[in-house]
Design a protein around this motif. Structure first.
Motif, PDB file in Angstrom:
ATOM      1  N   GLN A  88       4.944 -31.805  20.651  1.00  0.00           N
ATOM      2  CA  GLN A  88       6.203 -32.495  20.353  1.00  0.00           C
ATOM      3  C   GLN A  88       7.260 -32.180  21.405  1.00  0.00           C
ATOM      4  OE1 GLN A  88       9.443 -31.193  18.888  1.00  0.00           O
ATOM      5  NE2 GLN A  88      10.137 -33.306  19.216  1.00  0.00           N
ATOM      6  N   THR A 102      13.534 -38.491  19.232  1.00  0.00           N
ATOM      7  CA  THR A 102      12.518 -37.623  18.628  1.00  0.00           C
ATOM      8  C   THR A 102      13.074 -36.253  18.285  1.00  0.00           C
ATOM      9  OG1 THR A 102      11.739 -36.950  20.829  1.00  0.00           O
ATOM     10  CG2 THR A 102      10.655 -38.824  19.810  1.00  0.00           C
ATOM     11  N   ASP A 103      13.910 -35.690  19.161  1.00  0.00           N
ATOM     12  CA  ASP A 103      14.456 -34.359  18.887  1.00  0.00           C
ATOM     13  C   ASP A 103      15.485 -34.391  17.763  1.00  0.00           C
ATOM     14  OD1 ASP A 103      12.898 -32.977  20.674  1.00  0.00           O
ATOM     15  OD2 ASP A 103      14.282 -33.229  22.345  1.00  0.00           O
ATOM     16  N   ARG A 108      13.450 -34.392  14.697  1.00  0.00           N
ATOM     17  CA  ARG A 108      12.943 -33.019  14.504  1.00  0.00           C
ATOM     18  C   ARG A 108      13.988 -32.160  13.796  1.00  0.00           C
ATOM     19  NH1 ARG A 108      10.113 -29.022  13.192  1.00  0.00           N
ATOM     20  NH2 ARG A 108       9.548 -27.401  14.685  1.00  0.00           N
ATOM     21  N   ALA A 115       7.478 -30.671  12.189  1.00  0.00           N
ATOM     22  CA  ALA A 115       7.489 -31.348  13.491  1.00  0.00           C
ATOM     23  C   ALA A 115       6.636 -32.613  13.497  1.00  0.00           C
ATOM     24  CB  ALA A 115       6.991 -30.400  14.583  1.00  0.00           C
ATOM     25  N   LEU A 174       6.723 -35.734  16.103  1.00  0.00           N
ATOM     26  CA  LEU A 174       5.554 -35.862  16.968  1.00  0.00           C
ATOM     27  C   LEU A 174       4.983 -37.278  16.908  1.00  0.00           C
ATOM     28  CD1 LEU A 174       3.265 -34.742  18.743  1.00  0.00           C
ATOM     29  CD2 LEU A 174       2.156 -33.937  16.638  1.00  0.00           C
TER      30      LEU A 174
END
Length: 438
Positions: A144, A163-164, A167, A195, A199
């Motif tokens: 990830q 994506t972060d 997360r 995660a 991912l």
């Protein structure tokens, strides 16, 4: 863990407005990643006992070292890839594939070691169970994180930010839902499994850019791969002190690791500033042209960062105990005693960070020797401080002394480099005025 998003002046980079947007996205992504790390440690401290957080800290420290090694070996190398869409797509697919295989192999070793430790002594609720859990989730969390470097290579930092951010939004509630005195192994498992949504989203966003590209792992195992140099620099510059702290916990005082990690977590926002200086400092300093002007500008920035570090340390030191316990739970009592030392360390780290950035601008080869010598010296001082005092406070002051000596050494070299070329520039100006113009 900085996503560059394509440095200015590189052929093929985005034009002005889009480049500015990419820089903003990169900074926000970096902030999201740093905030995730801070939140994980703060919440883990709140729901754990002091001993449980010490075990969690040792496992999380191990993950941090493995993450840094993978970032250096695969991430920092892939972001230097330049070429057409096919070239960058193949490079990104290769980097992600290498990370997944390396993480699976490393995770298997950690799982076996954790299971053996738990079976021999300590049980599954102790450090052994936590390392077992890390081994099982390591491929998820490393892949990830590796995706953010693929997006940086593709000059799509906005995808990394997406994506972060997901997360962060998944891990915080997942950990907050855990009951008080949760076993460290359970916390590690929850942290790792949270995660999965980020991912899956990252892989989905990456797929259109790597569809049809072939992964080639051979460059990663060849001698001379660029990541090997980056990994060595990471090992001597960062991993050495982290491994020393881990060794302190494994062989001497586990609670000391929890105290050191708790105190450093409270200074996490400053890491965002330091990482931003590392990412965007060189191109900004280059605009000053003359070496003396570069050194003066960097010194001023270093003084500002140092003042911010001292100010943040004073704010934390003035926190009431009840508020501190809300942040770190049972770990607050031991971490609070380290705040003066950790604050002093971050103050001099601001100066040292600016000095090393300046060295990269003036003479890139000059940073490695400073990192090697003074990072190892910091380890010696940390361990020596613990041996002399028998406490985490001595180790914290040892780290502060090591950071101060590194800053002094780096600025001494900056002063030498800024002074010597100035003579050469004056001589060149006398012989050929046109050379020095501009």
């Amino acid at each position: 863990m900085t996503v560059s998003g394509g440095p200015p002046g590189v052929p093929g980079s985005a034009p002005g407005p889009r480049r500015s947007t990419a820089v903003v996205a990169s900074v926000l992504d970096q902030a999201a990643s740093s905030l995730t790390n801070i939140a994980v440690l703060v919440i883990a401290a709140r729901v754990s006992t002091a001993h449980g957080f010490a075990a969690f800290s040792m496992v999380y420290l191990t993950f941090t070292v493995l993450l840094g090694l993978n970032t250096a070996y695969a991430g920092q190398a892939v972001v230097l890839t330049r070429g057409d869409t096919a070239t960058t797509g193949a490079a990104c697919r290769s980097a992600v594939a290498f990370t997944s295989l390396a993480a699976t192999a490393g995770g298997a070793l950690l799982a076996v070691a954790g299971a053996a430790t738990a079976a021999i002594g300590g049980g599954w609720t102790g450090t052994g169970g936590a390392f077992l859990a890390l081994g099982l989730v390591l491929p998820l969390v490393l892949v990830q994180d590796a995706l953010r470097y693929a997006f940086s290579t593709l000059r799509r930092p906005g995808l990394a930010l997406a994506t972060d951010t997901l997360r962060l939004l998944c891990v915080v509630p997942a950990l907050l839902l855990q009951p008080q005195h949760t076993a460290p192994g359970t916390l590690v498992a929850v942290w790792g499994l949270s995660a999965v949504p980020a991912l899956l989203l990252g892989l989905r966003l990456l797929w259109p850019h790597v569809r049809g590209a072939q992964a080639d792992l051979r460059p990663y195992v060849r001698r001379g791969h660029l990541g090997q140099r980056f990994a060595v620099e990471f090992a001597v510059g960062n991993a050495s002190s982290q491994l020393a702290v881990l060794g302190l916990g494994l062989f001497a005082a586990p609670l000391a690791v929890g105290a050191l990690r708790g105190a450093s977590t409270l200074f996490g926002p400053l890491n965002v500033l330091f990482n931003s200086v590392n990412a965007f400092g060189p191109p900004l300093l280059n605009r000053f042209g003359a070496r003396r002007a570069i050194a003066r500008a960097s010194a001023l920035l270093g003084l500002v960062l140092s003042a911010v570090g001292l100010g943040w340390g004073l704010v934390l030191y003035a926190l009431p105990d009840d508020m501190g316990r809300r942040l770190l739970g049972e770990t607050w009592q031991s971490a609070a005693s380290l705040l003066p030392a950790t604050g002093a360390q971050y103050a001099v780290m601001g100066l040292g960070t600016c000095a090393l950035v300046t060295l990269r601008v003036l003479s890139p080869r000059a940073t490695l020797s400073v990192q090697v010598v003074f990072s190892l010296l910091s380890v010696v001082l940390m361990l020596g401080g613990y041996v002399l005092t028998g406490s985490a406070l001595g180790a914290a002051w040892g780290l502060a002394a090591g950071s101060a000596l590194k800053a002094v050494a780096a600025w001494t070299r900056v002063a030498r480099l800024a002074r010597v070329p100035a003579v050469e520039e004056r001589s060149a100006a006398a012989d050929a005025p046109a050379v020095s113009a501009g």
